[in-house]
Scaffold this motif. Structure first.
Motif, short mmCIF file in Angstrom:
data_model
loop_
_atom_site.label_atom_id
_atom_site.label_comp_id
_atom_site.label_asym_id
_atom_site.label_seq_id
_atom_site.Cartn_x
_atom_site.Cartn_y
_atom_site.Cartn_z
N MET A 174 0.84 -1.19 0.00
CA MET A 174 0.00 0.00 0.00
C MET A 174 0.88 1.24 0.00
O MET A 174 1.91 1.27 0.67
CB MET A 174 -0.89 0.01 1.25
CG MET A 174 -1.67 -1.26 1.50
SD MET A 174 -2.88 -1.64 0.23
CE MET A 174 -3.99 -0.26 0.39
N LEU A 175 0.44 2.28 -0.72
CA LEU A 175 1.16 3.56 -0.77
C LEU A 175 0.22 4.69 -0.37
O LEU A 175 -0.98 4.65 -0.67
CB LEU A 175 1.66 3.84 -2.18
CG LEU A 175 2.64 2.85 -2.79
CD1 LEU A 175 2.93 3.23 -4.23
CD2 LEU A 175 3.92 2.78 -1.99
N ASP A 176 0.81 5.72 0.26
CA ASP A 176 0.04 6.94 0.50
C ASP A 176 0.54 8.03 -0.43
O ASP A 176 1.44 7.79 -1.25
CB ASP A 176 0.07 7.36 1.98
CG ASP A 176 1.41 7.91 2.45
OD1 ASP A 176 2.34 8.10 1.63
OD2 ASP A 176 1.53 8.18 3.65
N ASP A 177 -0.02 9.22 -0.33
CA ASP A 177 0.34 10.32 -1.23
C ASP A 177 1.75 10.85 -0.99
O ASP A 177 2.29 11.57 -1.84
CB ASP A 177 -0.65 11.48 -1.08
CG ASP A 177 -2.02 11.13 -1.60
OD1 ASP A 177 -2.15 10.18 -2.40
OD2 ASP A 177 -3.00 11.80 -1.20
N ASP A 178 2.36 10.53 0.15
CA ASP A 178 3.71 11.00 0.46
C ASP A 178 4.77 9.95 0.17
O ASP A 178 5.93 10.13 0.52
CB ASP A 178 3.81 11.41 1.93
CG ASP A 178 3.00 12.66 2.24
OD1 ASP A 178 2.88 13.53 1.35
OD2 ASP A 178 2.48 12.76 3.37
N GLY A 179 4.40 8.83 -0.42
CA GLY A 179 5.36 7.79 -0.75
C GLY A 179 5.64 6.81 0.38
O GLY A 179 6.56 6.01 0.28
N PHE A 180 4.85 6.86 1.45
CA PHE A 180 5.01 5.89 2.53
C PHE A 180 4.55 4.53 2.03
O PHE A 180 3.52 4.41 1.36
CB PHE A 180 4.20 6.29 3.76
CG PHE A 180 4.41 5.38 4.94
CD1 PHE A 180 5.53 5.53 5.73
CD2 PHE A 180 3.50 4.38 5.23
CE1 PHE A 180 5.75 4.68 6.81
CE2 PHE A 180 3.70 3.53 6.30
CZ PHE A 180 4.84 3.68 7.09
N ILE A 181 5.30 3.48 2.34
CA ILE A 181 5.00 2.13 1.90
C ILE A 181 4.55 1.31 3.11
O ILE A 181 5.31 1.15 4.07
CB ILE A 181 6.23 1.46 1.26
CG1 ILE A 181 6.73 2.29 0.09
CG2 ILE A 181 5.91 0.03 0.86
CD1 ILE A 181 8.13 1.91 -0.38
N LEU A 182 3.33 0.81 3.06
CA LEU A 182 2.80 -0.05 4.11
C LEU A 182 2.53 -1.41 3.49
O LEU A 182 1.71 -1.52 2.57
CB LEU A 182 1.51 0.54 4.68
CG LEU A 182 0.80 -0.30 5.74
CD1 LEU A 182 1.66 -0.44 6.99
CD2 LEU A 182 -0.54 0.31 6.10
#
Length: 112
Positions: free
Chosen positions: A39-47
């Motif tokens: 999963m990715l968020d808009d800031d490039g964090f990878i979960l």
């Protein structure tokens, strides 16, 4: 240096994925069956979400989704209620905040 990646072991990867997409705007970059999702968020964090049979996080463990303001916290709270989640109204504690148990057996905090 910033933390930009976290892996969660969850009991139900598709349900956790849908929850994160629906309520927190995350996007699934890739998945492998019902056992793994990136999963990715808009800031490039990878979960990453990995399937586990028995998931036991410490009582106070949670993943936080900070918001810009109280209105955003209230909107997410209402959206979760409408989706059938058991959430209490936000409170002014260490922040304006509430918690919800996510599908897959992890806790999420929404705060500002």
């Amino acid at each position: 240096m910033k933390v930009k990646h976290l892996n969660l072991t969850v009991t139900d990867v598709p349900a956790a994925r849908d929850f994160l997409e629906t309520y927190f705007g995350m996007t699934c970059k890739t998945s492998k069956g019902d056992g793994f999702a990136v999963m990715l968020d808009d800031d490039g964090f990878i979960l990453t979400l990995m399937k586990g049979r028995e998931v036991y996080y410490p009582k106070t463990f949670h993943v936080g989704f900070p918001q810009e303001n109280e209105d955003q916290v209230n909107k997410i709270n209402q959206h979760l209620k409408e989706g059938g989640f058991d959430v209490k109204p936000p409170q002014h504690l260490h922040a304006y905040t509430f918690y919800v148990k996510a599908p897959g057996e992890f806790t999420v905090e929404v705060l500002c």
